[in-house]
Design an enzyme around this catalytic site. Sequence first.
Site, PDB file in Angstrom:
ATOM      1  N   SER A  10       0.828  -1.218   0.000  1.00 58.04           N
ATOM      2  CA  SER A  10       0.000   0.000   0.000  1.00 58.04           C
ATOM      3  C   SER A  10       0.854   1.256   0.000  1.00 58.04           C
ATOM      4  CB  SER A  10      -0.922   0.006   1.228  1.00 58.04           C
ATOM      5  OG  SER A  10      -0.156   0.156   2.398  1.00 58.04           O
ATOM      6  N   SER A 136      14.457  -6.954   5.970  1.00 59.25           N
ATOM      7  CA  SER A 136      14.875  -6.781   7.356  1.00 59.25           C
ATOM      8  C   SER A 136      15.220  -5.310   7.545  1.00 59.25           C
ATOM      9  CB  SER A 136      16.061  -7.715   7.624  1.00 59.25           C
ATOM     10  OG  SER A 136      16.625  -7.487   8.879  1.00 59.25           O
ATOM     11  N   TYR A 150      11.798  -3.260  17.915  1.00 63.97           N
ATOM     12  CA  TYR A 150      11.790  -3.347  16.445  1.00 63.97           C
ATOM     13  C   TYR A 150      13.016  -4.135  15.980  1.00 63.97           C
ATOM     14  CZ  TYR A 150      12.202  -1.753  11.573  1.00 63.97           C
ATOM     15  OH  TYR A 150      12.327  -1.695  10.199  1.00 63.97           O
ATOM     16  N   LYS A 154      13.566  -7.816  13.888  1.00 62.80           N
ATOM     17  CA  LYS A 154      14.347  -7.974  12.653  1.00 62.80           C
ATOM     18  C   LYS A 154      15.517  -8.959  12.869  1.00 62.80           C
ATOM     19  CE  LYS A 154      11.983  -5.108   9.973  1.00 62.80           C
ATOM     20  NZ  LYS A 154      11.174  -5.588   8.845  1.00 62.80           N
TER      21      LYS A 154
HETATM   22  P1  NAP Z   1       5.595   1.819   5.079  1.00 65.99           P
HETATM   23  O1  NAP Z   1       5.478   2.803   3.977  1.00 65.99           O
HETATM   24  O2  NAP Z   1       4.946   2.123   6.382  1.00 65.99           O
HETATM   25  O3  NAP Z   1       5.083   0.407   4.531  1.00 65.99           O
HETATM   26  C1  NAP Z   1       4.785  -0.659   5.386  1.00 65.99           C
HETATM   27  C2  NAP Z   1       3.805  -1.550   4.677  1.00 65.99           C
HETATM   28  O4  NAP Z   1       3.544  -2.688   5.509  1.00 65.99           O
HETATM   29  C3  NAP Z   1       2.467  -0.868   4.400  1.00 65.99           C
HETATM   30  O5  NAP Z   1       2.002  -1.283   3.156  1.00 65.99           O
HETATM   31  C4  NAP Z   1       1.582  -1.424   5.512  1.00 65.99           C
HETATM   32  O6  NAP Z   1       0.196  -1.460   5.186  1.00 65.99           O
HETATM   33  C5  NAP Z   1       2.136  -2.835   5.554  1.00 65.99           C
HETATM   34  N1  NAP Z   1       1.658  -3.586   6.701  1.00 65.99           N
HETATM   35  C6  NAP Z   1       1.727  -3.283   8.025  1.00 65.99           C
HETATM   36  N2  NAP Z   1       1.110  -4.228   8.754  1.00 65.99           N
HETATM   37  C7  NAP Z   1       0.628  -5.147   7.861  1.00 65.99           C
HETATM   38  C8  NAP Z   1      -0.100  -6.348   7.987  1.00 65.99           C
HETATM   39  N3  NAP Z   1      -0.494  -6.813   9.182  1.00 65.99           N
HETATM   40  N4  NAP Z   1      -0.387  -7.037   6.866  1.00 65.99           N
HETATM   41  C9  NAP Z   1      -0.011  -6.603   5.641  1.00 65.99           C
HETATM   42  N5  NAP Z   1       0.644  -5.447   5.461  1.00 65.99           N
HETATM   43  C10 NAP Z   1       0.961  -4.734   6.567  1.00 65.99           C
HETATM   44  O7  NAP Z   1       7.116   1.551   5.441  1.00 65.99           O
HETATM   45  P2  NAP Z   1       8.355   0.976   4.608  1.00 65.99           P
HETATM   46  O8  NAP Z   1       9.522   1.736   5.074  1.00 65.99           O
HETATM   47  O9  NAP Z   1       8.057   0.886   3.175  1.00 65.99           O
HETATM   48  O10 NAP Z   1       8.459  -0.482   5.249  1.00 65.99           O
HETATM   49  C11 NAP Z   1       8.579  -1.659   4.490  1.00 65.99           C
HETATM   50  C12 NAP Z   1       9.542  -2.601   5.180  1.00 65.99           C
HETATM   51  O11 NAP Z   1      10.835  -2.015   5.224  1.00 65.99           O
HETATM   52  C13 NAP Z   1       9.184  -2.925   6.634  1.00 65.99           C
HETATM   53  O12 NAP Z   1       9.379  -4.303   6.871  1.00 65.99           O
HETATM   54  C14 NAP Z   1      10.179  -2.105   7.433  1.00 65.99           C
HETATM   55  O13 NAP Z   1      10.442  -2.664   8.697  1.00 65.99           O
HETATM   56  C15 NAP Z   1      11.376  -2.140   6.524  1.00 65.99           C
HETATM   57  N6  NAP Z   1      12.377  -1.079   6.720  1.00 65.99           N
HETATM   58  C16 NAP Z   1      12.070   0.237   6.535  1.00 65.99           C
HETATM   59  C17 NAP Z   1      13.065   1.203   6.712  1.00 65.99           C
HETATM   60  C18 NAP Z   1      12.813   2.672   6.472  1.00 65.99           C
HETATM   61  O14 NAP Z   1      13.648   3.490   6.882  1.00 65.99           O
HETATM   62  N7  NAP Z   1      11.767   3.071   5.838  1.00 65.99           N
HETATM   63  C19 NAP Z   1      14.352   0.813   7.086  1.00 65.99           C
HETATM   64  C20 NAP Z   1      14.622  -0.522   7.297  1.00 65.99           C
HETATM   65  C21 NAP Z   1      13.634  -1.467   7.085  1.00 65.99           C
HETATM   66  P3  NAP Z   1      -0.907  -0.448   5.762  1.00 65.99           P
HETATM   67  O15 NAP Z   1      -0.929   0.706   4.784  1.00 65.99           O
HETATM   68  O16 NAP Z   1      -2.160  -1.253   5.739  1.00 65.99           O
HETATM   69  O17 NAP Z   1      -0.477  -0.040   7.127  1.00 65.99           O
END
Ligand code: NAP
Length: 279
Positions: A10, A136, A150, A154
């Site tokens: 999303s 991760s 968090y 991971k």
């Molecule tokens: P984001 O924009 O908040 O995206 C997170 C996604 O996960 C959203 O689509 C959210 O959907 C979905 N989600 C949450 N709970 C869920 C569930 N129960 N079932 C299915 N989907 C669910 O953040 P992002 O940064 O792109 O995160 C993606 C991944 O990257 C995560 O695993 C995060 O830990 C990792 N990550 C991010 C960063 C960073 O700095 N951004 C760094 C390291 C790792 P909804 O819209 O429904 O909430």
Amino acid sequence: MATVLITGCSSGFGKLAALHFARKGDTVYASMRNTEKGAELEQARDEEKLKIELLQLDVTDEASVKKAVAHVIDAAGQIDVLVNNAGIGAHGPIEETEDDEAKEIFETNFFGALRVIRAALPHMREKKTGVIVNVSSLAGRVGPPFDGIYSASKFALEAVSEALNYEVHPFGIRVALIEPGGFETNIGSTRRIPRGYGEGSPYLALDQRFEEALTKLPGRDEESDPQTVAEAIYNAVHDEEPKLRYLVGKDAEMIGGLRKQLDDEQFEQTIRQALDFWD
Ligand code: NAP
């Protein structure tokens, strides 16, 4: 061309990865909890004639996971690539985090990925091919203060990915871990904060000081484009010399690189020095 199932499409990395794989010609099942959030993907699909299908999938709901995976198998016959991207952020001191709050993070970031892996693996084993990419974090390599829960979720995902990579290799399947540093997505604004954490907490001033100090780290002030992560996911799938772990972003490469080179004490000293964080 591959059949790709991605969770959490999303927003953020998931949405960008869905577009990136589809633009390369793959058939993408872009899953999300609420498919009403998929309007942008649908628009791109229609305008660019991409092969993207939106799919309802909540990683915390076993029935929804099984239904989504069964749909992909029925429609495409296989899953070549599974990207476990769905995740939620969390920030706060460990002492002030209750068990239910910690469990909510694990339920999505760790058990959520496990659920989808368990559902997809029988099909991958049968076809004797497949790549599982688990998103991760740099926090899956190091434990930053105030991100402990968090980070623990991971680390757990990293452990399972490493073990799984051995277990599924004989079946022609491999596992890759993507370890991004900090990128601007929705995760910062939706991250969970312990309900008891706030005014009056003995950790508040320290937390604020640490957040400020983080901005001093080299690599932090550079433009970080989430598209880099979408491309890293795609490249990990197609790497001719596949690795288990891929650090993504200047900060992740720098801190993750130091973590690999230094022993625990040297690493702690270096980070304390860089952040002027001696308390
Ligand atoms: P984001 O924009 O908040 O995206 C997170 C996604 O996960 C959203 O689509 C959210 O959907 C979905 N989600 C949450 N709970 C869920 C569930 N129960 N079932 C299915 N989907 C669910 O953040 P992002 O940064 O792109 O995160 C993606 C991944 O990257 C995560 O695993 C995060 O830990 C990792 N990550 C991010 C960063 C960073 O700095 N951004 C760094 C390291 C790792 P909804 O819209 O429904 O909430």
